[in-house]
Write a protein that holds these residues in place. Structure first.
Motif, mmCIF file in Angstrom:
data_model
loop_
_atom_site.group_PDB
_atom_site.id
_atom_site.type_symbol
_atom_site.label_atom_id
_atom_site.label_comp_id
_atom_site.label_asym_id
_atom_site.label_seq_id
_atom_site.Cartn_x
_atom_site.Cartn_y
_atom_site.Cartn_z
ATOM 1 N N ASN A 93 38.945 24.489 15.671
ATOM 2 C CA ASN A 93 39.687 23.228 15.589
ATOM 3 C C ASN A 93 38.644 22.130 15.700
ATOM 4 O OD1 ASN A 93 41.137 20.849 16.286
ATOM 5 N ND2 ASN A 93 42.794 22.060 17.176
ATOM 6 N N SER B 248 39.561 16.987 17.981
ATOM 7 C CA SER B 248 40.589 16.825 19.000
ATOM 8 C C SER B 248 40.254 15.659 19.911
ATOM 9 C CB SER B 248 40.685 18.107 19.846
ATOM 10 O OG SER B 248 41.403 17.874 21.041
ATOM 11 N N MET C 24 46.232 25.601 21.954
ATOM 12 C CA MET C 24 45.349 25.915 20.831
ATOM 13 C C MET C 24 45.089 27.412 20.734
ATOM 14 S SD MET C 24 42.487 22.913 20.746
ATOM 15 C CE MET C 24 42.929 21.185 20.490
ATOM 16 N N CYS D 143 42.836 16.440 9.261
ATOM 17 C CA CYS D 143 43.819 16.558 10.346
ATOM 18 C C CYS D 143 45.186 16.264 9.743
ATOM 19 C CB CYS D 143 43.487 15.586 11.470
ATOM 20 S SG CYS D 143 41.775 15.739 12.067
ATOM 21 N N THR E 88 48.337 14.917 11.878
ATOM 22 C CA THR E 88 48.117 13.568 12.407
ATOM 23 C C THR E 88 48.079 12.548 11.286
ATOM 24 O OG1 THR E 88 46.974 14.301 14.400
ATOM 25 C CG2 THR E 88 46.462 12.090 13.605
ATOM 26 N N SER F 36 43.298 19.092 15.024
ATOM 27 C CA SER F 36 44.622 18.645 15.452
ATOM 28 C C SER F 36 44.621 17.211 15.959
ATOM 29 C CB SER F 36 45.190 19.587 16.518
ATOM 30 O OG SER F 36 44.295 19.718 17.600
ATOM 31 N N ASN G 140 46.958 15.648 18.476
ATOM 32 C CA ASN G 140 47.526 16.779 19.224
ATOM 33 C C ASN G 140 49.030 16.658 19.458
ATOM 34 O OD1 ASN G 140 45.034 18.256 19.581
ATOM 35 N ND2 ASN G 140 44.424 16.597 20.947
ATOM 36 N N ILE H 6 50.524 21.548 17.924
ATOM 37 C CA ILE H 6 49.360 22.425 17.890
ATOM 38 C C ILE H 6 49.726 23.688 17.129
ATOM 39 C CG2 ILE H 6 47.568 23.540 19.248
ATOM 40 C CD1 ILE H 6 47.816 20.433 19.496
ATOM 41 N N GLU I 121 49.054 23.010 10.241
ATOM 42 C CA GLU I 121 48.006 22.137 9.699
ATOM 43 C C GLU I 121 47.694 22.530 8.250
ATOM 44 O OE1 GLU I 121 46.876 19.457 10.959
ATOM 45 O OE2 GLU I 121 47.077 19.611 13.137
#
Length: 448
Positions: free
Chosen positions: A53, A56, A107, A290, A293, A318, A321, A324, A329
Motif C-alpha cells: 500500500n 497512506s 490493511m 489512490c 480517495t 489507500s 483511508n 481499506i 482500490e
C-alpha cells in the motif's frame, strides 16, 4: 523451517500448481513446484504475494466517513481539507498510535503487507516540537510493529501554504519544518527504524506548493538511496497555481527541474497532458494511484490507458483511508477507466484477465515505490496472502483474481509478514484489543 503448501500459487511467471514454500527467519528459503504435500505442511488452496500500500496518511483514518456533510457551496478537496485540519490539530500521540494500529490491522486483513506511510503530522497541538522530534514517527513505527505490517516510513517535508514560498497557514502548524529541523527528524527516524525488521526509510517533499525549488533539492538529498514520494497534479487548482507561479504544469516542472527516476513515486498525477504522461512514463517513476480517495474527493480520473501503453508503472494506496480494501482500490481504478472510455476491460491487453493484470502491475509498482520485493522467490521476505476460494471451487486459476476484485466469492483468509502469521481466517490476531483502544480514542476525539 515452516512449509506452506499451495494447490495454486501466483508466481512471477504466472500460476503454478502444488507449490511448497519454505520459510526460514522471515524469508522464503525454498520453493518446490509440482510437489506433493508432506506431513506437517500447512495447506492452502491459493497463495499470492502480499501487496504494498504505497500511500497512506494514517491519522486520517480517524475521520473516515465524517466529511460527508454538504457545505453551503460546492464541496471539493479544499473544503474537505478543513475537516482534516480539525482532526490533525486535536490528536495526541496516543491517539495517533491507536488510530494507526487499527488502520494497519485493516490493511493486513485486506491483503496489504507493507505500507508507505506519508507521515506529515510531526509536532504537538501548538505546533511546537516534541522533546523527541520524531515522537509521532515513533508512534507510527510502534503501531506498525504491533500490527506486524511492513513499514516504509516517508517523513514529509512541509514548509509553505502555496507556490513560491507562501507562508504556512495556522491549520498547518503541526506539519511545518525548516530544512535544518527536517534533517534532524530524518536522523532520528533512522535511529528509531533500525531495530524494526524490514523497515525502510524514504523521504516525501509534500508537494510543489509546500516546498520551494531549493528546499526540494535539499530534501531529495536526504533520501540517500531510499524512495522519494511527492503529491502532484491532484486538483485542477494546483495546475492553475503552478502555471501562474512557474509557467509550467506540475509534472512538467518536475520532469524539467528534478532528478525524477525510478526511485520516485508521483502520488495521484491525475491531471497531466499527453506530453506529461509520456515523459513520466519514460522517467521510470511510479504513479501512486489512490482510486477510492480520488473518487471520494472528486479529484478526477487518471489517464491509465495512455500511461500504461507508454510503459508507465503504477501502484495503489489507500491515502485518506476511508475504505481499506485492496480489491476495491483496483476495482475503482478499472471502473474509472470504463466510465472515462465507455468501454470494458480497459487496462488489460487482449486475452488477459483484467484483475490479474492490475494485481501484478500494482505489485510491481508498489514494490518499487516502497523498496521491497514483489514476488514469491527464494531470498525474498515472506509476505504472503492465502485466499479463501471455498465458495467458488469451480473457478479456473485465471479467474481467481477477477473474482476477488470484481465479485464477492473470494476473500483474504491468511496473511504472513516476514513469515509470521498475522491474519487467520480473515481476522487479525490482535484485532479485538487494537479495536478497543481505537474506539476509546475515537470517543475522545469526537467529544473534544
Amino acid at each position: 523451517m515452516t512449509i506452506l503448501f499451495a494447490e495454486s500459487a501466483l508466481m512471477h511467471d504466472g500460476w503454478r500448481k502444488n507449490v511448497r514454500i519454505g520459510i526460514t527467519a522471515g524469508l522464503v528459503s525454498e520453493i518446490l513446484v509440482d510437489a506433493d504435500p508432506q506431513a506437517g505442511d500447512e495447506r492452502h488452496a491459493v497463495i499470492v504475494p502480499g501487496m504494498g500500500n504505497l500511500h497512506s496518511h494514517a491519522f486520517q483514518r480517524a475521520m473516515a466517513g465524517l466529511a460527508e456533510m454538504r457545505g453551503p457551496a460546492d464541496d471539493s478537496f479544499w473544503s474537505w481539507r478543513n475537516v482534516m485540519y480539525k482532526f490533525a490539530l486535536s490528536m495526541t500521540p496516543e491517539h495517533v498510535e491507536a488510530v494507526a494500529a487499527q488502520l494497519y490491522v485493516e490493511m493486513l486483513e485486506a491483503g496489504f503487507t507493507r505500507v508507505g506511510e506519508f507521515h506529515y503530522l510531526h509536532h504537538d497541538q501548538n505546533g511546537e516540537q516534541y522533546s523527541d522530534i520524531a515522537e509521532l514517527a515513533s508512534r507510527i513505527a510502534g503501531a506498525s510493529a504491533e500490527a506486524g505490517i511492513g513499514l516504509t516510513l516517508l517523513p514529509v517535508f512541509y514548509a509553505h501554504a502555496g507556490f513560491g514560498g507562501m507562508p504556512s497557514a495556522e491549520g498547518q502548524r503541526r506539519f511545518i519544518n525548516s530544512p535544518d529541523s527536517f534533517s534532524r527528524l530524518m536522523d532520528r527516524c533512522r535511529e528509531l527504524l533500525s531495530p524494526l525488521a524490514g523497515a525502510r526509510l524514504g523521504v516525501a517533499p509534500h508537494s510543489l506548493r509546500a516546498v520551494t525549488p531549493e528546499e526540494l533539492a535539499t530534501v531529495v538529498s536526504l533520501a540517500s538511496f531510499g524512495p522519494i514520494h511527492i503529491h502532484v497534479a491532484e486538483q485542477t487548482k494546483e495546475i492553475e497555481d503552478c502555471l501562474a507561479w512557474s509557467g509550467a504544469r506540475p509534472v512538467q516542472w518536475l520532469m524539467d527541474n528534478a532528478p525524477v527516476d525510478e526511485r520516485w513515486c508521483l502520488i495521484h498525477a491525475t491531471h497531466m497532458d499527453d506530453a506529461e504522461i509520456d515523459s513520466m512514463a519514460r522517467s521510470g517513476a511510479t504513479a501512486g494511484l489512490c482510486p477510492i480517495t480520488e473518487a471520494n474527493l472528486g479529484d478526477g480520473t487518471f489517464a491509465a490507458r495512455r500511461f500504461i501503453e507508454h510503459g508507465g508503472r503504477y501502484g495503489i494506496g489507500s491515502d485518506s483511508n476511508i475504505d481499506i480494501s485492496l480489491a476495491h482500490e483496483l476495482r475503482q481504478l478499472e471502473y474509472s477507466q470504463r466510465i472515462l472510455h465507455r468501454s470494458r476491460n480497459v487496462i488489460a491487453d487482449a486475452g488477459q484477465s483484467t484483475g490479474q493484470r492490475m494485481f501484478t502491475d500494482a505489485l510491481r509498482g508498489g514494490a518499487l515505490a516502497l523498496g521491497e520485493g514483489d514476488r514469491i522467490s527464494a531470498g525474498e521476505r515472506a509476505d504472503l496472502v492465502a485466499l479463501d476460494t471455498s465458495a467458488v471451487p469451480f473457478l479456473q486459476e485465471a479467474q481467481i483474481i477477477d473474482q476477488w476484485i470484481f465479485a464477492s466469492g473470494v476473500r483474504v483468509d491468511t496473511v504472513w509478514t516476514a513469515g509470521e502469521k498475522q491474519v487467520i481466517a480473515g481476522r487479525h490476531r490482535k484485532r479485538d484489543a487494537i479495536r478497543q483502544r481505537f474506539q476509546t480514542s475515537m470517543r475522545e476525539l469526537l467529544a473534544s
